[in-house]
Scaffold this active site. Structure first.
Site, short mmCIF file in Angstrom:
data_model
loop_
_atom_site.label_atom_id
_atom_site.label_comp_id
_atom_site.label_asym_id
_atom_site.label_seq_id
_atom_site.Cartn_x
_atom_site.Cartn_y
_atom_site.Cartn_z
N CYS A 92 1.04 -0.69 0.16
CA CYS A 92 -0.31 -0.62 -0.16
C CYS A 92 0.97 1.10 0.25
CB CYS A 92 -0.68 -0.08 1.11
SG CYS A 92 -1.58 1.40 1.21
N CYS A 133 -0.78 2.18 -3.37
CA CYS A 133 -2.27 2.96 -2.84
C CYS A 133 -1.71 4.24 -3.21
CB CYS A 133 -2.64 2.52 -1.78
SG CYS A 133 -3.45 0.45 -1.00
N LYS A 192 0.34 5.23 -6.27
CA LYS A 192 -1.01 5.61 -6.94
C LYS A 192 -1.22 6.61 -6.76
CE LYS A 192 -4.81 4.75 -6.46
NZ LYS A 192 -5.11 3.25 -6.18
N TYR A 201 -8.86 -3.50 -11.37
CA TYR A 201 -8.95 -2.05 -11.02
C TYR A 201 -7.38 -1.67 -11.19
CZ TYR A 201 -11.23 -3.24 -5.71
OH TYR A 201 -11.63 -3.55 -5.37
N GLU A 258 -7.47 1.65 -13.30
CA GLU A 258 -6.73 3.62 -12.72
C GLU A 258 -5.03 3.87 -13.37
OE1 GLU A 258 -8.38 2.10 -8.33
OE2 GLU A 258 -5.98 1.82 -8.46
N HIS A 310 -28.35 20.94 -1.29
CA HIS A 310 -28.13 21.77 -2.56
C HIS A 310 -27.18 23.16 -3.07
CE1 HIS A 310 -30.51 22.38 -6.44
NE2 HIS A 310 -30.16 23.86 -6.31
N GLU A 313 -27.07 15.02 -3.45
CA GLU A 313 -28.61 15.42 -3.37
C GLU A 313 -29.15 14.37 -3.77
OE1 GLU A 313 -30.04 18.53 -4.82
OE2 GLU A 313 -28.57 19.56 -5.30
P1 NDP Z 1 -8.08 -8.30 -10.37
O1 NDP Z 1 -7.57 -9.88 -10.43
O2 NDP Z 1 -8.71 -7.38 -10.14
O3 NDP Z 1 -7.26 -7.97 -12.64
C1 NDP Z 1 -6.94 -8.42 -12.75
C2 NDP Z 1 -7.37 -8.37 -14.46
O4 NDP Z 1 -6.46 -9.05 -15.91
C3 NDP Z 1 -8.83 -8.88 -14.65
O5 NDP Z 1 -9.32 -8.25 -16.16
C4 NDP Z 1 -8.52 -10.01 -15.15
O6 NDP Z 1 -10.15 -10.93 -15.99
C5 NDP Z 1 -7.21 -10.59 -15.93
N1 NDP Z 1 -6.20 -11.78 -15.92
C6 NDP Z 1 -5.88 -12.37 -15.53
N2 NDP Z 1 -5.05 -13.15 -15.75
C7 NDP Z 1 -5.14 -13.02 -17.37
C8 NDP Z 1 -4.06 -13.24 -18.08
N3 NDP Z 1 -4.00 -14.08 -18.03
N4 NDP Z 1 -4.57 -12.77 -19.75
C9 NDP Z 1 -5.20 -11.76 -20.00
N5 NDP Z 1 -5.31 -10.68 -18.59
C10 NDP Z 1 -5.76 -11.66 -17.13
O7 NDP Z 1 -6.30 -7.50 -10.23
P2 NDP Z 1 -5.00 -6.14 -9.87
O8 NDP Z 1 -4.24 -6.34 -10.22
O9 NDP Z 1 -6.06 -4.77 -11.08
O10 NDP Z 1 -5.84 -5.84 -8.81
C11 NDP Z 1 -5.58 -6.48 -7.80
C12 NDP Z 1 -6.04 -6.38 -6.43
O11 NDP Z 1 -5.51 -5.24 -6.36
C13 NDP Z 1 -7.30 -6.31 -6.24
O12 NDP Z 1 -8.01 -7.38 -6.21
C14 NDP Z 1 -7.88 -5.31 -5.38
O13 NDP Z 1 -8.17 -5.89 -4.32
C15 NDP Z 1 -6.79 -4.66 -5.12
N6 NDP Z 1 -6.35 -3.34 -5.27
C16 NDP Z 1 -7.49 -2.41 -5.26
C17 NDP Z 1 -7.44 -1.12 -5.55
C18 NDP Z 1 -8.38 -0.06 -4.76
O14 NDP Z 1 -9.44 -0.68 -3.73
N7 NDP Z 1 -8.82 0.98 -5.44
C19 NDP Z 1 -6.36 -0.52 -6.49
C20 NDP Z 1 -5.48 -1.50 -7.01
C21 NDP Z 1 -5.41 -2.59 -6.16
P3 NDP Z 1 -11.19 -11.42 -15.63
O15 NDP Z 1 -11.28 -10.10 -15.49
O16 NDP Z 1 -11.32 -12.06 -16.96
O17 NDP Z 1 -10.78 -12.57 -14.79
#
Ligand code: NDP
Length: 452
Positions: A43, A48, A51, A178, A182, A435, A440
């Site tokens: 984080c 976080c 970022k 995410y 982002e 308002h 709202e």
């Molecule tokens: P996520 O699991 O949210 O997303 C991973 C993405 O990669 C998905 O779209 C997935 O597709 C895709 N993917 C996975 N494997 C492959 C592959 N082999 N080829 C192509 N695409 C693939 O992970 P993130 O890395 O974005 O984030 C990790 C964690 O970090 C999150 O779960 C979250 O909890 C935390 N986080 C929180 C934030 C916040 O609160 N603002 C900000 C950043 C991170 P599919 O959908 O089809 O599985």
């Protein structure tokens, strides 16, 4: 048997640090903590915090344009990435020091070392030393997962973003979660040409359908070239860039390819299974409601348990653990109705059920509005905001709230309190509107747009 410590924590991220501090300062325990990298964890050091600072940096370009449209005489210069990066890293150094100081002040002994388990009461440090503890807490977090070795050879991950020497002119982001969304918005705001490949049909799988649709449209409007149902089928390093051929037949060269394809728990090489700790299918540590593993002296909190992988959740888990094991209290962390935000531009704040999930088990009413906010409509911008409430028809409770708007992360924190308290739609309706604000709408939506 006398142990060296009452508690040994492996991992100095959000969950581990909180548990160590509370066990030492409030529980009176003799505590040590080992961290192999920098104190503060994902984080603070590579997640976080840096970022969010990049989110702020990336928003100013549009704000300067808006200011000009409002009548200000604005001269917009170029973004100086290196100047920002230097400032960013000095801020991270400052925060890391605060984490260290707080641990030391609480009386926690810090080992800047990798640590693994030798047995249910013994920790092995990287230099071969062994220390014993009555209790061990594993809070080792997670790591980036590339789709395969080849991707790793030419791609970068979110860990590398904060160390780039130059801003990529042409950036490809792979993933639709995410982190991918982002960073697509961040780099777009900083001036990169951003292309995003997502293998599924719509980005942000698991979130509310209408919110996902609006965010995808807003991202495309800002110039992010999102391709869904798309993967890389061939690639090659070419000069300073990477040539990529995708499943839609598209070929292009990018300066950087960022893989944001998920994260996995850090459980390898820790001696967990040898010590008897049960792991789940994704390599996560399996824990009970009190974060206890299959070995009674070993607990685990945070991303390594792959429950809800969010910083504030890890902090709650660490705190509840320390209160329960060292504070004489009986507290299981509460994973229900956790509000969260995605810092896309516009932001998305959500708490509770999506409409899709709510339909599975409830009879529902859906209240939803989407409109151009006054601030941007005034200057002819087309972006829209969305407010959505999902209400249980029988109990009248608000089951879910979804907000897509600038500041949605701030708004959902407050909506989260009401929903956590069990607010009904009528409680929302009884609250007088503030308002003129965009939020709202949360208390003025009178007619459901759908029932199911
Ligand atoms: P996520 O699991 O949210 O997303 C991973 C993405 O990669 C998905 O779209 C997935 O597709 C895709 N993917 C996975 N494997 C492959 C592959 N082999 N080829 C192509 N695409 C693939 O992970 P993130 O890395 O974005 O984030 C990790 C964690 O970090 C999150 O779960 C979250 O909890 C935390 N986080 C929180 C934030 C916040 O609160 N603002 C900000 C950043 C991170 P599919 O959908 O089809 O599985």
């Amino acid at each position: 048997m006398a142990f060296d410590y009452d508690l040994f924590v492996i991992g100095g991220g959000s969950g581990g640090v909180r548990a160590a501090r509370i066990a030492a300062s409030e529980g009176g325990a003799k505590v040590a903590l080992a961290e192999e990298s920098r104190m503060g964890g994902t984080c603070v050091i590579r997640g976080c915090v840096p970022k969010k600072l990049m989110v702020f940096a990336s928003g100013y370009h549009q704000q300067m344009g808006d200011a000009a449209s409002y009548g200000w005489d604005v001269t917009s210069g170029k973004f100086d990435w290196r100047k920002f990066r230097t400032h960013l890293h000095s801020e991270l150094d400052r925060l890391e020091q605060i984490y260290r100081d707080n641990l030391t002040k609480a009386g926690v002994e810090i080992f800047d070392s990798r640590a693994s388990l030798a047995d249910p009461h013994t920790v092995l440090l990287a230099d071969g030393r062994k220390v014993t503890a009555a209790h061990i807490l594993v809070a080792t977090g997670g790591h980036v997962e590339y789709p395969d070795k080849r991707a790793e050879s030419f791609g970068i991950s979110s860990n590398d973003v904060f160390h780039l020497d130059t801003l990529p002119k042409r950036l490809l982001i792979v993933g639709g979660g995410y982190i991918a969304c982002e960073f697509a918005c961040i780099f777009n705001g900083l001036g990169s040409e951003v292309t995003q490949f997502y293998r599924g049909a719509q980005i942000l799988r698991g979130f509310d359908g209408e919110a996902r649709g609006l965010i995808a449209e807003a991202m495309r409007d800002k110039g992010i070239d999102i391709h869904v149902g798309t993967t890389i089928i061939d690639s090659e390093k070419r000069g300073d860039g990477v040539w990529v051929k995708s499943s839609n037949g598209h070929e292009a060269v990018f300066d950087q390819v960022l893989f944001a394809t998920g994260r996995a728990p850090n459980t390898q090489g820790l001696g967990l299974e040898e010590a008897g700790v049960k792991l789940g299918r994704r390599g996560e540590i399996v824990v009970d409601a009190y974060s206890k593993t299959s070995v009674p002296t070993i607990h685990a909190v945070g991303d390594v348990t792959n429950r809800i992988n969010l910083t504030p959740v890890a902090i709650r888990e660490g705190h509840a653990y320390a209160d329960t094991v060292f504070g004489g209290k009986d507290i299981a962390p509460d994973h229900d109705l956790v509000p969260s935000a995605i810092f896309t531009q516009p932001e998305y704040g959500a708490v509770g059920l999506t409409e899709e999930d709510a339909r599975e088990d409830h009879r529902i009413e859906v209240y939803c509005t989407s409109f151009r906010p006054m601030q941007s409509a005034f200057i002819g911008r087309s972006d829209r905001v969305l407010f959505k409430l999902i209400v249980d028809k029988d109990t009248r409770k608000v089951l879910g709230c979804h907000i897509v708007a600038d500041g949605a992360g701030e708004l959902i924190q407050l909506a989260g309190i009401a929903i956590k308290m069990g607010a009904t739609k009528e409680d929302f309706d009884r609250t007088v509107a503030v308002h003129p604000t965009i939020s709202e709408e949360l208390v003025t939506m009178r007619t459901p747009i759908r029932t199911a």
